[in-house]
Design a protein around this motif. Structure first.
Motif, PDB file in Angstrom:
ATOM      1  N   ASN A   1      47.922   1.757  31.161  1.00 43.75           N
ATOM      2  CA  ASN A   1      47.649   0.519  30.412  1.00 43.75           C
ATOM      3  C   ASN A   1      46.556  -0.306  31.073  1.00 43.75           C
ATOM      4  O   ASN A   1      45.693  -0.885  30.394  1.00 43.75           O
ATOM      5  N   ASN A   2      46.570  -0.393  32.402  1.00 39.99           N
ATOM      6  CA  ASN A   2      45.528  -1.144  33.116  1.00 39.99           C
ATOM      7  C   ASN A   2      44.157  -0.505  32.917  1.00 39.99           C
ATOM      8  O   ASN A   2      43.146  -1.213  32.738  1.00 39.99           O
ATOM      9  N   MET A   3      44.099   0.819  32.947  1.00 39.23           N
ATOM     10  CA  MET A   3      42.828   1.511  32.710  1.00 39.23           C
ATOM     11  C   MET A   3      42.317   1.224  31.296  1.00 39.23           C
ATOM     12  O   MET A   3      41.121   0.975  31.092  1.00 39.23           O
ATOM     13  N   LYS A   4      43.228   1.243  30.330  1.00 42.72           N
ATOM     14  CA  LYS A   4      42.841   1.012  28.939  1.00 42.72           C
ATOM     15  C   LYS A   4      42.308  -0.400  28.743  1.00 42.72           C
ATOM     16  O   LYS A   4      41.313  -0.620  28.018  1.00 42.72           O
ATOM     17  N   LYS A   5      42.932  -1.395  29.399  1.00 39.04           N
ATOM     18  CA  LYS A   5      42.483  -2.779  29.291  1.00 39.04           C
ATOM     19  C   LYS A   5      41.097  -2.975  29.888  1.00 39.04           C
ATOM     20  O   LYS A   5      40.308  -3.795  29.420  1.00 39.04           O
ATOM     21  N   GLN A   6      40.804  -2.234  30.939  1.00 42.23           N
ATOM     22  CA  GLN A   6      39.524  -2.377  31.634  1.00 42.23           C
ATOM     23  C   GLN A   6      38.458  -1.437  31.089  1.00 42.23           C
ATOM     24  O   GLN A   6      37.359  -1.360  31.637  1.00 42.23           O
ATOM     25  N   GLY A   7      38.783  -0.722  30.022  1.00 40.62           N
ATOM     26  CA  GLY A   7      37.806   0.184  29.432  1.00 40.62           C
ATOM     27  C   GLY A   7      37.617   1.467  30.199  1.00 40.62           C
ATOM     28  O   GLY A   7      36.569   2.118  30.084  1.00 40.62           O
ATOM     29  N   GLY A   8      38.608   1.858  30.963  1.00 43.10           N
ATOM     30  CA  GLY A   8      38.507   3.085  31.749  1.00 43.10           C
ATOM     31  C   GLY A   8      39.246   4.237  31.095  1.00 43.10           C
ATOM     32  O   GLY A   8      40.202   4.039  30.338  1.00 43.10           O
ATOM     33  N   PHE A   9      38.813   5.440  31.396  1.00 41.91           N
ATOM     34  CA  PHE A   9      39.467   6.632  30.846  1.00 41.91           C
ATOM     35  C   PHE A   9      39.211   7.813  31.775  1.00 41.91           C
ATOM     36  O   PHE A   9      38.232   7.840  32.544  1.00 41.91           O
ATOM     37  N   ILE A  10      40.106   8.773  31.710  1.00 40.05           N
ATOM     38  CA  ILE A  10      39.947  10.011  32.464  1.00 40.05           C
ATOM     39  C   ILE A  10      39.153  10.978  31.601  1.00 40.05           C
ATOM     40  O   ILE A  10      39.526  11.229  30.447  1.00 40.05           O
ATOM     41  N   PRO A  11      38.042  11.518  32.096  1.00 43.83           N
ATOM     42  CA  PRO A  11      37.227  12.438  31.295  1.00 43.83           C
ATOM     43  C   PRO A  11      38.048  13.598  30.736  1.00 43.83           C
ATOM     44  O   PRO A  11      38.759  14.286  31.477  1.00 43.83           O
ATOM     45  N   GLY A  12      37.969  13.777  29.417  1.00 41.64           N
ATOM     46  CA  GLY A  12      38.690  14.847  28.756  1.00 41.64           C
ATOM     47  C   GLY A  12      40.096  14.489  28.332  1.00 41.64           C
ATOM     48  O   GLY A  12      40.768  15.299  27.688  1.00 41.64           O
ATOM     49  N   ILE A  13      40.557  13.272  28.691  1.00 43.36           N
ATOM     50  CA  ILE A  13      41.914  12.829  28.342  1.00 43.36           C
ATOM     51  C   ILE A  13      41.800  11.541  27.521  1.00 43.36           C
ATOM     52  O   ILE A  13      41.118  10.596  27.923  1.00 43.36           O
ATOM     53  N   ARG A  14      42.474  11.501  26.374  1.00 45.04           N
ATOM     54  CA  ARG A  14      42.440  10.309  25.538  1.00 45.04           C
ATOM     55  C   ARG A  14      43.249   9.179  26.175  1.00 45.04           C
ATOM     56  O   ARG A  14      44.257   9.423  26.827  1.00 45.04           O
ATOM     57  N   PRO A  15      42.803   7.917  26.003  1.00 42.45           N
ATOM     58  CA  PRO A  15      43.566   6.781  26.545  1.00 42.45           C
ATOM     59  C   PRO A  15      44.919   6.657  25.874  1.00 42.45           C
ATOM     60  O   PRO A  15      45.156   7.184  24.786  1.00 42.45           O
ATOM     61  N   GLY A  16      45.830   5.936  26.542  1.00 38.18           N
ATOM     62  CA  GLY A  16      47.158   5.718  25.983  1.00 38.18           C
ATOM     63  C   GLY A  16      48.164   6.743  26.479  1.00 38.18           C
ATOM     64  O   GLY A  16      48.186   7.113  27.660  1.00 38.18           O
ATOM     65  N   LYS A  17      48.986   7.231  25.560  1.00 38.35           N
ATOM     66  CA  LYS A  17      50.063   8.153  25.927  1.00 38.35           C
ATOM     67  C   LYS A  17      49.551   9.466  26.530  1.00 38.35           C
ATOM     68  O   LYS A  17      50.151   9.968  27.493  1.00 38.35           O
ATOM     69  N   PRO A  18      48.464  10.065  26.015  1.00 38.66           N
ATOM     70  CA  PRO A  18      47.966  11.290  26.673  1.00 38.66           C
ATOM     71  C   PRO A  18      47.611  11.079  28.149  1.00 38.66           C
ATOM     72  O   PRO A  18      47.851  11.958  28.974  1.00 38.66           O
TER      73      PRO A  18
END
Length: 444
Positions: free
Chosen positions: A353-370
């Motif tokens: 959730n913190n990554m999603k709020k800050q606009g961060g993501f893991i390459p190749g993985i969708r934000p949120g539950k994945p």
């Protein structure tokens, strides 16, 4: 490491911090040798010699428990209180809010930890005094000697808690961990001397002595190297932050990573497992009941033998080896507490959730539950690897003790604590020297 220490002593500010730590540790070791008034230390020492299962407590207290000194409780009440409050943050929303409330919240939690530590010190001291009273460790009968003993134990635990905090503030490293470190290290020379007298000096010929010496050194060095890799090993999960337009500027776009340590839970699972296995033996020792085998031994005494670490891995006969069932329970507890403690201290959903709020993501993985599922999957595999590593470190000394009779205090728990504290302290010294170097450079 030696270069870091050398550079630290060249810097006055860091040198004074190190000398403060050294002076504090001398005070700790002096206190560990001051017996409680009215206690017969020789009776206590004889009881420990006859009951090897109490060795875990004696190692954690630097030998002060077997001497029944004023530091017999050592910092165990503070460590227990810290773990309890850390676990309670899940069940009590107020503590969870304080934990997230920055520096002020952490100060309040530390205050609660101190109060709980004193309460636990009184309870543990009272239980210890009442239990050992049946063993005739007091020179005088009556309640006065018991009250003096409880007050001495509580005061000793409170003083060590205060001294540990002073080391953290005025010295280098985590003071509580350093106090625990010096207690463990203080036992190592006597254990090495015991190994030398038994397997090298007592060898039948020079060849056997050389082989024994090489094996002892190789095992100790290999275990230390393995623990260093276990403590420093981490899995870095890459994180990419999306670009944002703020006014006329483009912000973001940086890449970072989430460091997941292989040994995420540290030494806590080992301490939990060792404490649970030794608790029945300690309680029974208060009542004068010790582990025993044979036809005259009761079922409870045989159960205590299963819980007794010194009874594991005896290969003489099946009658002795069957009590190694306790080792399997111990291994299962270490793995269980590794998963449990990590699930308490690391929340993949919160990280996601913190990554999603800050606009961060893991390459190749969708934000949120994945992202949460991915972090959970990676974390579970890392926890298992760390738990297996801890099991190897903890079981190897037990095997050597059972098969060869090589009883030493620097077991798996002790080694992990020593290596972990030394690594963290050296890193802090390096950062202090580096900051001082930059200040001097800017001042010129």
């Amino acid at each position: 490491m030696f270069q870091t220490i050398q550079n630290a002593f060249k810097t006055k500010e860091v040198r004074m911090k190190l000398l403060y730590v050294l002076f504090a540790l001398i005070v700790v070791r002096i206190g560990c040798n001051i017996p409680i008034p009215g206690v017969n230390s020789s009776v206590m020492q004889e009881m420990f010699n006859n009951n090897k299962s109490l060795g875990f407590l004696d190692v954690m207290t630097g030998g002060s428990f077997s001497r029944m000194s004023i530091f017999a409780l050592n910092i165990t009440p503070y460590i227990t209180a810290s773990i309890i409050l850390q676990l309670l943050t899940i069940a009590i929303p107020r503590l969870e809010e304080l934990q997230k409330d920055g520096e002020d919240g952490r100060k309040k939690i530390n205050e609660y930890t101190r109060y709980l530590s004193i309460v636990l010190a009184v309870i543990e001291g009272l239980a210890m005094v009442i239990g050992f009273r049946n063993q005739n460790i007091f020179k005088e009968s009556g309640y006065v000697s018991m009250i003096v003993a409880v007050v001495s134990l509580t005061a000793g635990a409170a003083f060590l808690m205060w001294l540990g905090e002073q080391i953290t503030v005025k010295g280098v490293g985590n003071g509580i961990s350093i106090v625990l470190l010096i207690n463990i290290v203080a036992r190592i020379p006597s254990d090495l001397a015991g190994l030398y007298n038994t397997y090298i000096k007592g060898a039948s010929n020079i060849t056997n002595a050389l082989i024994a010496g090489v094996i002892i050194v190789a095992v100790i060095v290999a275990m230390y190297v393995f623990i260093v890799f276990l403590q420093d090993g981490e899995r870095r999960i890459p994180v990419q932050y999306a670009k944002k337009i703020q006014g006329r500027k483009v912000a973001g776009g940086q890449s970072s990573h989430i460091p997941l340590k292989v040994n995420t839970a540290g030494v806590i699972p080992v301490i939990f497992a060792s404490s649970m296995m030794s608790l029945p033996v300690v309680i029974a020792s208060f009542a004068g009941i010790s582990p025993a085998t044979g036809p005259k031994a009761t079922v409870f005494q045989k159960f205590l033998t299963v819980c007794n670490q010194s009874s594991w891995c005896k290969v003489g006969s099946w009658g002795e080896f069957k009590y190694s069932l306790g080792l399997l329970v111990y291994i299962a507890l270490v793995i269980f507490f590794a998963y449990f403690y990590t699930s308490v201290t690391f929340n993949p959903l919160e990280i996601s959730n913190n990554m999603k709020k800050q606009g961060g993501f893991i390459p190749g993985i969708r934000p949120g539950k994945p992202t949460t599922d991915y972090l959970t999957s990676v974390l579970n595999s890392i926890i298992f690897m760390g738990a297996v590593g801890m099991v190897i470190v903890c079981v190897l000394p037990i095997v050597f003790s059972g098969v060869f009779g090589a009883d030493v205090s620097f077991s798996g728990t002790s080694l992990i604590i020593v290596v972990g504290v030394v690594i963290e302290t050296i890193k802090q010294i390096e950062s202090l020297v580096l900051v001082r170097h930059y200040k001097g450079f800017l001042g010129n």
